[in-house]
Design a protein around this motif. Structure first.
Motif, PDB file in Angstrom:
ATOM      1  N   ALA A 186      -1.002 -20.134 -17.920  1.00  0.00           N
ATOM      2  CA  ALA A 186       0.201 -21.346 -17.584  1.00  0.00           C
ATOM      3  C   ALA A 186      -1.111 -21.845 -17.145  1.00  0.00           C
ATOM      4  CB  ALA A 186       0.554 -20.546 -16.129  1.00  0.00           C
ATOM      5  N   LEU A 187      -2.101 -22.631 -17.141  1.00  0.00           N
ATOM      6  CA  LEU A 187      -2.093 -23.923 -17.169  1.00  0.00           C
ATOM      7  C   LEU A 187      -2.985 -24.292 -18.763  1.00  0.00           C
ATOM      8  CD1 LEU A 187      -5.538 -23.592 -14.473  1.00  0.00           C
ATOM      9  CD2 LEU A 187      -3.692 -25.430 -14.763  1.00  0.00           C
ATOM     10  N   TRP A 188      -3.186 -23.329 -19.677  1.00  0.00           N
ATOM     11  CA  TRP A 188      -3.272 -22.961 -20.875  1.00  0.00           C
ATOM     12  C   TRP A 188      -2.333 -23.596 -22.039  1.00  0.00           C
ATOM     13  CZ3 TRP A 188      -2.380 -20.362 -25.304  1.00  0.00           C
ATOM     14  CH2 TRP A 188      -3.354 -20.746 -27.008  1.00  0.00           C
ATOM     15  N   TYR A 189      -1.085 -22.758 -21.985  1.00  0.00           N
ATOM     16  CA  TYR A 189       0.245 -23.435 -22.594  1.00  0.00           C
ATOM     17  C   TYR A 189       1.220 -24.676 -21.709  1.00  0.00           C
ATOM     18  CZ  TYR A 189       1.139 -19.103 -24.106  1.00  0.00           C
ATOM     19  OH  TYR A 189       0.478 -17.273 -25.250  1.00  0.00           O
ATOM     20  N   ALA A 190       0.273 -24.840 -21.167  1.00  0.00           N
ATOM     21  CA  ALA A 190       1.119 -25.934 -20.037  1.00  0.00           C
ATOM     22  C   ALA A 190       0.155 -27.280 -20.331  1.00  0.00           C
ATOM     23  CB  ALA A 190       0.972 -26.220 -18.542  1.00  0.00           C
ATOM     24  N   ALA A 191      -0.902 -27.172 -20.957  1.00  0.00           N
ATOM     25  CA  ALA A 191      -1.900 -28.360 -21.568  1.00  0.00           C
ATOM     26  C   ALA A 191      -2.016 -29.068 -22.360  1.00  0.00           C
ATOM     27  CB  ALA A 191      -2.983 -27.966 -21.314  1.00  0.00           C
ATOM     28  N   ARG A 192      -1.662 -27.400 -23.459  1.00  0.00           N
ATOM     29  CA  ARG A 192      -0.921 -27.895 -24.850  1.00  0.00           C
ATOM     30  C   ARG A 192       0.200 -28.442 -24.743  1.00  0.00           C
ATOM     31  NH1 ARG A 192      -4.244 -25.007 -28.334  1.00  0.00           N
ATOM     32  NH2 ARG A 192      -3.018 -24.258 -30.193  1.00  0.00           N
ATOM     33  N   ALA A 193       1.501 -28.064 -24.293  1.00  0.00           N
ATOM     34  CA  ALA A 193       2.510 -28.774 -24.321  1.00  0.00           C
ATOM     35  C   ALA A 193       2.469 -29.969 -23.766  1.00  0.00           C
ATOM     36  CB  ALA A 193       3.530 -28.353 -23.088  1.00  0.00           C
ATOM     37  N   GLU A 194       1.648 -30.166 -22.596  1.00  0.00           N
ATOM     38  CA  GLU A 194       2.172 -31.725 -22.630  1.00  0.00           C
ATOM     39  C   GLU A 194       1.087 -32.636 -24.251  1.00  0.00           C
ATOM     40  OE1 GLU A 194       0.932 -33.820 -18.454  1.00  0.00           O
ATOM     41  OE2 GLU A 194      -0.797 -33.722 -19.258  1.00  0.00           O
ATOM     42  N   ASP A 195      -0.234 -32.003 -24.646  1.00  0.00           N
ATOM     43  CA  ASP A 195      -0.584 -33.080 -25.559  1.00  0.00           C
ATOM     44  C   ASP A 195       0.345 -33.094 -26.999  1.00  0.00           C
ATOM     45  OD1 ASP A 195      -2.177 -30.547 -26.682  1.00  0.00           O
ATOM     46  OD2 ASP A 195      -4.179 -31.346 -25.519  1.00  0.00           O
ATOM     47  N   GLY A 196       1.015 -31.652 -27.420  1.00  0.00           N
ATOM     48  CA  GLY A 196       1.601 -31.721 -28.270  1.00  0.00           C
ATOM     49  C   GLY A 196       0.724 -30.832 -29.201  1.00  0.00           C
ATOM     50  N   ARG A 197       0.181 -29.501 -28.953  1.00  0.00           N
ATOM     51  CA  ARG A 197      -0.256 -28.192 -29.700  1.00  0.00           C
ATOM     52  C   ARG A 197      -0.013 -26.961 -29.516  1.00  0.00           C
ATOM     53  NH1 ARG A 197      -6.184 -28.203 -26.690  1.00  0.00           N
ATOM     54  NH2 ARG A 197      -4.977 -28.898 -25.351  1.00  0.00           N
ATOM     55  N   GLY A 198       1.235 -27.209 -27.839  1.00  0.00           N
ATOM     56  CA  GLY A 198       2.127 -25.779 -28.066  1.00  0.00           C
ATOM     57  C   GLY A 198       3.584 -27.200 -27.656  1.00  0.00           C
ATOM     58  N   GLU A 199       4.299 -25.192 -27.904  1.00  0.00           N
ATOM     59  CA  GLU A 199       5.613 -25.541 -27.680  1.00  0.00           C
ATOM     60  C   GLU A 199       6.277 -26.237 -26.245  1.00  0.00           C
ATOM     61  OE1 GLU A 199       7.606 -21.507 -27.561  1.00  0.00           O
ATOM     62  OE2 GLU A 199       5.939 -21.009 -27.465  1.00  0.00           O
ATOM     63  N   PRO A 200       6.546 -26.835 -26.381  1.00  0.00           N
ATOM     64  CA  PRO A 200       6.970 -27.806 -24.963  1.00  0.00           C
ATOM     65  C   PRO A 200       7.712 -26.124 -24.016  1.00  0.00           C
ATOM     66  CG  PRO A 200       9.013 -28.477 -26.687  1.00  0.00           C
ATOM     67  CD  PRO A 200       7.516 -27.001 -27.129  1.00  0.00           C
ATOM     68  N   ALA A 246      14.196 -19.385 -13.932  1.00  0.00           N
ATOM     69  CA  ALA A 246      14.767 -20.484 -14.790  1.00  0.00           C
ATOM     70  C   ALA A 246      15.393 -20.230 -15.139  1.00  0.00           C
ATOM     71  CB  ALA A 246      14.372 -22.017 -13.595  1.00  0.00           C
ATOM     72  N   GLY A 247      14.298 -19.450 -16.657  1.00  0.00           N
ATOM     73  CA  GLY A 247      15.016 -19.041 -17.934  1.00  0.00           C
ATOM     74  C   GLY A 247      13.680 -20.171 -18.677  1.00  0.00           C
ATOM     75  N   ASP A 248      12.978 -20.632 -18.452  1.00  0.00           N
ATOM     76  CA  ASP A 248      11.451 -21.116 -19.561  1.00  0.00           C
ATOM     77  C   ASP A 248      10.891 -20.147 -20.589  1.00  0.00           C
ATOM     78  OD1 ASP A 248       9.829 -23.261 -20.260  1.00  0.00           O
ATOM     79  OD2 ASP A 248       8.386 -21.608 -19.637  1.00  0.00           O
ATOM     80  N   PRO A 249      10.660 -19.803 -21.969  1.00  0.00           N
ATOM     81  CA  PRO A 249      11.112 -18.901 -21.977  1.00  0.00           C
ATOM     82  C   PRO A 249       9.547 -18.816 -22.642  1.00  0.00           C
ATOM     83  CG  PRO A 249      11.981 -20.654 -23.299  1.00  0.00           C
ATOM     84  CD  PRO A 249      11.718 -21.451 -22.090  1.00  0.00           C
ATOM     85  N   VAL A 250       8.585 -19.978 -22.461  1.00  0.00           N
ATOM     86  CA  VAL A 250       6.971 -19.459 -22.260  1.00  0.00           C
ATOM     87  C   VAL A 250       6.883 -18.572 -21.318  1.00  0.00           C
ATOM     88  CG1 VAL A 250       4.737 -20.579 -22.126  1.00  0.00           C
ATOM     89  CG2 VAL A 250       6.302 -21.535 -23.617  1.00  0.00           C
ATOM     90  N   ALA A 251       7.053 -19.259 -19.730  1.00  0.00           N
ATOM     91  CA  ALA A 251       6.910 -18.240 -18.725  1.00  0.00           C
ATOM     92  C   ALA A 251       7.173 -17.073 -18.425  1.00  0.00           C
ATOM     93  CB  ALA A 251       7.440 -18.956 -17.332  1.00  0.00           C
ATOM     94  N   ARG A 252       8.439 -16.845 -19.273  1.00  0.00           N
ATOM     95  CA  ARG A 252       9.175 -15.818 -19.471  1.00  0.00           C
ATOM     96  C   ARG A 252       7.978 -14.744 -19.564  1.00  0.00           C
ATOM     97  NH1 ARG A 252      14.167 -14.864 -16.598  1.00  0.00           N
ATOM     98  NH2 ARG A 252      14.743 -12.665 -18.371  1.00  0.00           N
TER      99      ARG A 252
END
Length: 361
Positions: A186-200, A246-252
């Motif tokens: 979860a931390l990995w995906y969240a970090a990349r989402a914030e800095d633009g390397r990953g999906e929101p 809540a429906g977030d695709p990455v978390a799901r």
């Protein structure tokens, strides 16, 4: 709790955070119990870890009126001793210890020697603590258990003594999942989402917000510098499940992946034991904090996947405490009558169904 009652089993369930001990009579009566801290031989060493068990063992023996928890057997009690030796109070004593971090048979053997040297019983058998979860959730030693707490593990067993298991020591043994692993992902995906390397993903807001922080950068800094202790990362697994619900695709997707890992382990264990296509229902016991929390997306998907891949499997979340499983395994070892197991289960789960578990799916 009479001091003259026959003591059949000293049961120990030792996890990373706590230890439970029960002295159990030959008829399934619980004569005394004790509780202690976590069991981490990989951190403190084997002898120091067994020292920590001694406090809980002593508490249980004193509660049963059996002194200060000294030697109970008539001599050395190593892992190879046969059940049936006599202890001071006049009953056969067998130590059934289900221990965290006993992931490999060689580790079980080492720990059995260390526990046996304490003289708590005339015989000792050490198993990984996942076996306790399995036995607590089944009427007989038949089925598979998957435990997902800080990490993930799976075992299976049959009444004839055959077992299935995995090394379960982390990524080097092919493992993925558990609360710690989910938090890391979860931390990995969240970090990349914030800095633009990953999906929101909503995780980029929800994870730092859990600690009262405004951004992933702030959370990364706080974890890196120790302002948020690293051990608190496990708190992020429930946040992940909430974001997924809540429906977030990455978390799901992460929750879906964990369901697949649980089922993959269970199906392999069932295959190894010849139970995948069994004509009769086969229990698949789910335990550990992540699975016991009952997240609908996770547990529901596990049920769906098991129906597809192993139709005989009946998944259920175990409700009874693992020390019950350690004690039942001990009664199995000494050849106790079925009525003893029934009495013991009634003590620990009087208001639950007879296997102390809830059906999934």
């Amino acid at each position: 709790m009479g001091v003259n009652a026959t003591a059949a089993v000293l049961a120990v369930d030792a996890g990373n955070s706590k230890t439970d001990v029960a002295l159990v009579g030959a008829d399934g009566t619980v004569l005394g119990t004790g509780r202690g801290g976590g069991f981490q031989p990989q951190v403190v060493g084997v002898e120091a870890a067994v020292d920590a068990l001694a406090a809980a063992v002593g508490e249980a023996l004193r509660a049963a009126g059996r002194g200060e928890g000294g030697r109970m057997g008539g001599g050395p009690a190593g892992g190879g001793a046969a059940p049936g030796r006599r202890e001071r109070a006049g009953g056969a004593v067998h130590v059934s210890a289900c221990l965290a971090n006993a992931d490999l048979p060689v580790e079980e053997d080492e720990l059995a020697r260390a526990v046996g040297a304490r003289g708590w019983g005339a015989s000792v058998r050490v198993r990984n603590d996942t076996f306790a979860v399995l036995r607590a959730g089944v009427d007989e030693p038949r089925g598979v258990a998957v435990v997902c707490g800080a990490g993930i593990n799976c075992v299976g067993m049959l009444p004839d003594g055959r077992t299935a298991r995995f090394p379960a020591v982390g990524r080097i043994s092919g493992d993925w999942g558990g609360g710690w692993g989910l938090a890391e992902e979860a931390l990995w995906y969240a970090a990349r989402a914030e800095d633009g390397r990953g999906e929101p993903t909503e995780l980029a807001r929800a994870l730092p917000a859990h600690f009262g922080l405004e951004s992933m950068y702030a959370l990364i800094e706080a974890l890196h510098l120790g302002r948020v202790p690293g051990e608190r990362r496990h708190e992020l697994a429930p946040v992940l499940f909430a974001v997924g619900a809540a429906g977030d695709p990455v978390a799901r997707a992460l929750v879906e992946r964990l369901a697949g890992e649980v089922v993959a382990m269970a199906v392999v264990a069932l295959e190894r034991l010849g139970l995948r296509d069994a004509p009769d229902p086969v229990p698949v016991v789910l335990g550990g904090s992540v699975l016991a929390a009952g997240h609908p997306q996770l547990n529901g998907r596990i049920g769906e996947l098991l129906r597809e891949r192993a139709p005989a499997a009946v998944p259920r979340v175990v409700a009874a405490p693992p020390v019950l499983g350690a004690a039942l395994l001990g009664l199995d070892d000494v050849g106790a009558r079925a009525a003893a197991g029934e009495a013991l289960r009634a003590h620990y789960a009087p208001d639950r169904n007879r296997v102390g578990a809830n059906r999934v799916g």
